[in-house]
Structure formats: structure tokens, C-alpha cells
Write a protein that holds these residues in place. Structure first.
Motif, short mmCIF file in Angstrom:
data_model
loop_
_atom_site.label_atom_id
_atom_site.label_comp_id
_atom_site.label_asym_id
_atom_site.label_seq_id
_atom_site.Cartn_x
_atom_site.Cartn_y
_atom_site.Cartn_z
N ARG A 106 50.58 27.60 39.09
CA ARG A 106 49.16 27.93 39.11
C ARG A 106 48.99 29.20 39.95
NH1 ARG A 106 45.57 22.81 40.26
NH2 ARG A 106 46.61 22.89 42.26
N SER A 107 47.89 29.89 39.73
CA SER A 107 47.59 31.12 40.46
C SER A 107 46.31 30.95 41.25
CB SER A 107 47.39 32.29 39.48
OG SER A 107 48.56 32.57 38.78
N TYR A 108 46.27 31.60 42.41
CA TYR A 108 45.00 31.75 43.11
C TYR A 108 44.29 32.93 42.47
CZ TYR A 108 46.19 28.69 47.05
OH TYR A 108 46.51 27.63 47.82
N ILE A 109 43.04 32.76 42.15
CA ILE A 109 42.21 33.83 41.58
C ILE A 109 41.13 34.16 42.60
CG2 ILE A 109 40.65 34.49 39.71
CD1 ILE A 109 43.57 34.08 38.80
N ILE A 110 41.01 35.44 42.93
CA ILE A 110 39.98 35.90 43.86
C ILE A 110 39.05 36.84 43.08
CG2 ILE A 110 39.49 37.07 46.03
CD1 ILE A 110 42.45 36.49 46.82
N PRO A 111 37.85 36.37 42.73
CA PRO A 111 36.90 37.22 42.00
C PRO A 111 36.26 38.26 42.93
CG PRO A 111 36.46 34.88 41.64
CD PRO A 111 37.40 34.99 42.81
N LEU A 112 36.18 39.49 42.44
CA LEU A 112 35.60 40.61 43.19
C LEU A 112 34.45 41.20 42.40
CD1 LEU A 112 38.97 42.48 43.77
CD2 LEU A 112 37.90 40.87 45.34
N HIS A 113 33.45 41.70 43.12
CA HIS A 113 32.31 42.33 42.46
C HIS A 113 31.99 43.64 43.17
CE1 HIS A 113 31.81 38.46 40.50
NE2 HIS A 113 31.93 37.92 41.69
N TRP A 114 31.74 44.68 42.37
CA TRP A 114 31.38 46.00 42.90
C TRP A 114 30.43 46.66 41.91
CZ3 TRP A 114 32.97 50.90 40.85
CH2 TRP A 114 32.64 52.00 41.67
N ARG A 115 29.25 47.01 42.39
CA ARG A 115 28.27 47.73 41.56
C ARG A 115 28.03 47.07 40.20
NH1 ARG A 115 28.96 54.24 42.21
NH2 ARG A 115 28.81 54.35 44.47
N GLY A 116 28.01 45.76 40.17
CA GLY A 116 27.76 45.03 38.92
C GLY A 116 28.99 44.80 38.07
N TYR A 117 30.13 45.32 38.49
CA TYR A 117 31.39 45.11 37.75
C TYR A 117 32.13 43.93 38.36
CZ TYR A 117 30.55 49.89 36.17
OH TYR A 117 30.00 51.04 35.64
N HIS A 118 32.92 43.26 37.53
CA HIS A 118 33.71 42.12 37.98
C HIS A 118 35.20 42.42 37.79
CE1 HIS A 118 29.98 39.82 38.03
NE2 HIS A 118 29.75 40.33 36.82
N ALA A 119 35.98 42.03 38.76
CA ALA A 119 37.44 42.18 38.70
C ALA A 119 38.06 40.97 39.40
CB ALA A 119 37.87 43.47 39.40
N VAL A 120 39.37 40.84 39.31
CA VAL A 120 40.04 39.73 40.00
C VAL A 120 41.36 40.20 40.61
CG1 VAL A 120 39.09 37.87 38.55
CG2 VAL A 120 41.27 38.92 37.93
#
Length: 149
Positions: free
Chosen positions: A129-143
Motif C-alpha cells: 500500500r502507499s501513503y498518499i499526501i494530497p496537495l493543493h495550490w491555486r485550485g490545482y490538485h496534486a499528490v
């Protein structure tokens, strides 16, 4: 698997990357465990393989619109696919390089590989399994994804 309290090194690395640009992340969601049967990812992913006492991979995945916006903030007028992928590789490299400082010289990292979509099973074995860390910047989403044992 990396202990949850060690995830902060990955978060701090991406925060520092954005700070270098004079930017800050809007939000960093709570990390969560995800099975690798359906990897989480966006348009492109920059993956670093980890070897040594810890084995696995760390990746950052982002949509192309976010990468283009980051390039604009950096003053880069060329937002070609090649430049976007170079940026993503640099972000992945920064994150894993900072992790190496935390985990020690036995934490051996490969050069980043950038691919379309989420990383494949070669990087994210289905039995882990993986740890997922969601990131947000200026309305964009990344992980950031961390699959290290």
C-alpha cells in the motif's frame, strides 16, 4: 512501510520547493493509505526508486495545467511537454533528496523517471500500500505517493 510520523519530511520538502518560488501550498490534506491496485495520479508522475534498507518508490503526480502555472510563476515562457516533465522530475528529485537527508546515506535514490499518468505496478506493487499526501495550490490538485518498506 515508512512510519506515518516520518511522512512530514516529504511534506516539508514540497512546502520548501514552493517557498523557493515565493509561493505556498493552499492546503495539504491528511495523508492516507491507499492500495496500489488502482494507483492515484494525474497527467504526469515523477518517480524516484529507493534502494538500500528501505525499498520502494516516491512519486509526485500533477496535472499539466498545474505544471504550466508553476512554470509561469518561475518566469519560464516555454511550457512544452519536455519542460513540464523536467519540472516534475525536479520536484520529485527535491522531495526524495530531502528525504535522504532525514533517512541517511543508506537511503539510495535513483534519478527521477517521468511518465504519463500514475506510476505502474513496476513502481507500486499490488501487494503493498502507499501513503498518499494530497496537495493543493491555486485550485490545482496534486499528490505525493510513498510506497517504501
Amino acid at each position: 512501510m515508512v512510519k506515518a510520523e516520518k511522512l512530514s519530511v516529504f511534506v516539508n520538502s514540497v512546502v520548501a520547493f514552493f517557498a523557493q518560488l515565493g509561493e505556498s501550498l493552499t492546503d495539504i490534506d491528511t495523508p492516507y493509505l491507499h492500495d496500489n491496485a488502482t494507483p492515484i495520479g494525474y497527467d504526469y508522475s515523477g518517480v524516484i526508486r529507493i534502494t538500500g534498507p528501505l525499498q520502494g518508490s516516491v512519486y509526485v503526480s500533477a496535472p499539466s495545467a498545474m505544471l504550466r502555472a508553476l512554470l509561469t510563476v518561475m518566469g519560464e515562457s516555454d511550457s512544452s511537454l519536455e519542460i513540464m516533465k523536467d519540472l516534475l522530475g525536479e520536484i520529485a528529485n527535491t522531495i526524495s533528496g530531502n528525504a535522504r537527508t532525514e533517512f541517511g546515506s543508506d537511503f539510495i535514490i535513483s534519478p527521477p523517471q517521468v511518465m504519463d499518468g500514475a506510476p505502474s505496478q513496476a513502481y507500486l506493487p499490488k501487494e503493498r500500500r502507499s501513503y498518499i499526501i494530497p496537495l493543493h495550490w491555486r485550485g490545482y490538485h496534486a499528490v505525493i505517493g510513498i510506497c517504501v518498506a
